[in-house]
Scaffold this active site. Structure first.
Site, mmCIF file in Angstrom:
data_model
loop_
_atom_site.group_PDB
_atom_site.id
_atom_site.type_symbol
_atom_site.label_atom_id
_atom_site.label_comp_id
_atom_site.label_asym_id
_atom_site.label_seq_id
_atom_site.Cartn_x
_atom_site.Cartn_y
_atom_site.Cartn_z
ATOM 1 N N SER A 22 18.953 23.012 -47.445
ATOM 2 C CA SER A 22 19.001 22.323 -48.735
ATOM 3 C C SER A 22 17.919 21.253 -48.767
ATOM 4 O O SER A 22 17.327 20.896 -47.744
ATOM 5 C CB SER A 22 20.374 21.688 -48.973
ATOM 6 O OG SER A 22 20.622 20.667 -48.023
ATOM 7 N N HIS A 244 7.417 14.230 -40.564
ATOM 8 C CA HIS A 244 8.419 14.955 -39.788
ATOM 9 C C HIS A 244 9.748 14.257 -40.006
ATOM 10 O O HIS A 244 9.876 13.060 -39.734
ATOM 11 C CB HIS A 244 8.046 14.973 -38.306
ATOM 12 C CG HIS A 244 9.015 15.729 -37.459
ATOM 13 N ND1 HIS A 244 9.134 15.536 -36.112
ATOM 14 C CD2 HIS A 244 9.931 16.671 -37.770
ATOM 15 C CE1 HIS A 244 10.068 16.334 -35.625
ATOM 16 N NE2 HIS A 244 10.567 17.037 -36.619
ATOM 17 N N ASP A 245 10.750 14.992 -40.477
ATOM 18 C CA ASP A 245 11.990 14.345 -40.893
ATOM 19 C C ASP A 245 12.636 13.529 -39.778
ATOM 20 O O ASP A 245 13.216 12.460 -40.019
ATOM 21 C CB ASP A 245 12.979 15.358 -41.475
ATOM 22 C CG ASP A 245 13.220 16.573 -40.589
ATOM 23 O OD1 ASP A 245 12.784 16.583 -39.420
ATOM 24 O OD2 ASP A 245 13.855 17.529 -41.082
#
Length: 483
Positions: A22, A244-245
């Protein structure tokens, strides 16, 4: 650093955060007194089978993210800036500034021959010594070699990591943000720049690779044609945050201490410690640890493990709701918490749990799961096995890095799983501090605010703002079970 806002003045920002299943856009306001989330919009991210493999629908993701951003703008007002973060390793191949084909999904099993070739050509230890990266089949370097072998790179003139690709569509500027670049396995660990010699050895076109920029680089204003099509204010600036999360999540770790381990827990779990410099030893390589970039040239020494992916796939097969999705999910976790500890655990680090396919069938083969298991028993087995693995890995990170660990922070969506947090504390024999669940979005917002000059530059100040507004929940170890 250029300043676009008066120091201490509030800025309204949008954080676009793409996850493996998601996505969401979070609207937030940041000033010298704190950070708050005004609202968020969620949307699905469903991979597709196309062109001989599993791929991401990048065009659809862009449309959903910009639509969500416009909805938030209508509710709360125009944004001073927006920024994109996502998972690592996957990328967009470009030709003439346009997307060449929909990007491959990192779980598409297409890189085994490429891995073998790279390791035979360069060697496992030389690869680790020069890049600081452990070897997983999802890595960019193996995907690019696979693309080279199928002839795709002959048609491409550029390659952008996915968040950089989306930022390029928004701003028109093509760069690679450093924290994401360091996950590719193609960056020289000591310089933080592309490893030209390795790129040449692997016969990859050097012209594919855009310049590397640090987190917090302001790329410019939204392209006018994007504004006209999406409705997002044209004055909105686009910022390259820690794209980058996990790097964004660790930027928002609610602690200023040096003796903490972290678990960034989502589809994947990343367990490790922050270090002032990369840890390049044969022991670290053998243990599967990797070095990735953080904000301000900090090093994230960590191991990449299967995370909520295993549990989520099991629940989907059982027709049960995902953790945190409502009362039924809470009831299922409660029943799992009341069960006795499983007689035996499975090893979540086994590569068999990475690929798509039936997760229940794999647990039947590797964990003695009955043919028709009760959902609560499945949840308890998976959560217990993950907790034992996370705790063990946190202690390994401390030992290999020489950094003492006296508490563990769990951030990301998995921090809401109280059973998991309690079991990690028990197995580690250390306090666990859980939250914030929205750490990635918070880190994204904070780096934007800092880039605009609205808050100070010190990382400790950023993290203090998070702790002030999003105090973590503390779990004390009640026992130390035998893994």
């Amino acid at each position: 650093m250029a300043s676009f806002a008066r120091p201490g003045s509030p800025v309204r920002l949008a954080a676009v955060d793409f996850g493996g299943s998601s996505g969401r856009v979070v609207a937030g306001v940041v000033d010298a007194d704190g950070i708050r989330i005004e609202g968020l919009e969620r949307f699905e991210n469903v991979p597709m089978t196309w062109g001989g493999g599993l791929r991401w629908n990048a065009d659809e993701l862009f449309e959903r993210a910009t639509r969500a951003t416009c909805l938030l703008q209508q509710r709360f007002g125009a944004f001073h800036a927006l920024a994109v973060d996502s998972w690592s390793t996957d990328y967009a191949l470009m030709a003439g500034g346009q997307l060449l084909e929909q990007p491959f999904h990192q779980r598409e099993p297409r890189t085994l021959d490429a891995m073998r070739e790279v390791h035979e050509t360069v060697g496992t230890w030389p690869l680790y010594e020069r890049t600081g990266q452990s070897s997983l089949p999802i890595m960019t370097r193996y995907q690019l070699v696979a693309d080279r072998d199928r002839g795709a790179l002959e048609r491409a003139d550029g390659m952008l990591m996915l968040p950089d690709y989306f930022a390029h569509r928004l701003s028109g500027i093509a760069v690679t943000e450093r924290t994401n670049a360091t996950t590719t396995g193609l960056v020289e660990v000591r310089t933080g720049e592309w490893d030209d010699a390795l790129i040449e050895t692997l016969r990859l076109p050097r012209g594919l690779f855009a310049d590397i920029v640090p987190a917090g680089t302001v790329l410019g204003s939204l392209r006018r044609e994007v504004s006209a099509k999406t409705g997002i204010d044209a004055a909105t600036r686009v910022v390259a945050v820690a794209s980058h999360d996990t790097a964004s999540a660790i930027a928002a770790l609610p602690s200023t201490r040096d003796d903490v381990a972290y678990i960034s827990l989502g589809t994947w779990s990343l367990v490790g410690v922050e270090t002032p410099a990369p840890v390049i030893t044969r022991a670290a390589m053998r243990a599967g640890f990797t070095n990735e970039g953080g904000i301000d040239d900090r090093n994230r020494f960590l191991r990449i493990l299967a995370g909520m992916w295993i549990l989520n796939r099991c629940l989907a097969e059982l027709g049960e709701p995902l953790p945190g999705s409502g009362p039924r999910s809470s009831e299922l976790l409660g029943r799992a918490a009341d069960l006795p500890r499983p007689a035996a655990l499975f090893d979540p680090t086994d590569p068999v749990f990475i690929a798509p396919g039936s997760m229940l069938e794999r647990l039947r083969q590797h964990a003695d799961l009955p043919a028709d298991p009760e959902p609560a028993h499945v949840v308890r087995l998976v959560v217990e096995s993950l907790a034992a693995c996370f705790a063990r890995t946190a202690h390994e990170a401390a030992e290999l890095s020489g950094r003492p660990v006296r508490e563990i922070h769990i951030v990301g969506g998995g921090s809401q799983n109280t059973l998991l947090c309690r079991l990690v504390a028990d197995y580690a024999g250390l306090p666990v501090l859980a939250g914030p669940a929205e750490a990635t979005a918070l880190g994204n917002l904070l780096v934007q605010a800092r880039a605009l000059g609205a808050i100070g530059s010190d990382v400790g100040e950023l993290r203090s703002l998070v702790r002030r507004g999003f105090a973590p929940v503390r779990f004390e170890p009640s026992a130390v079970p035998t893994p």
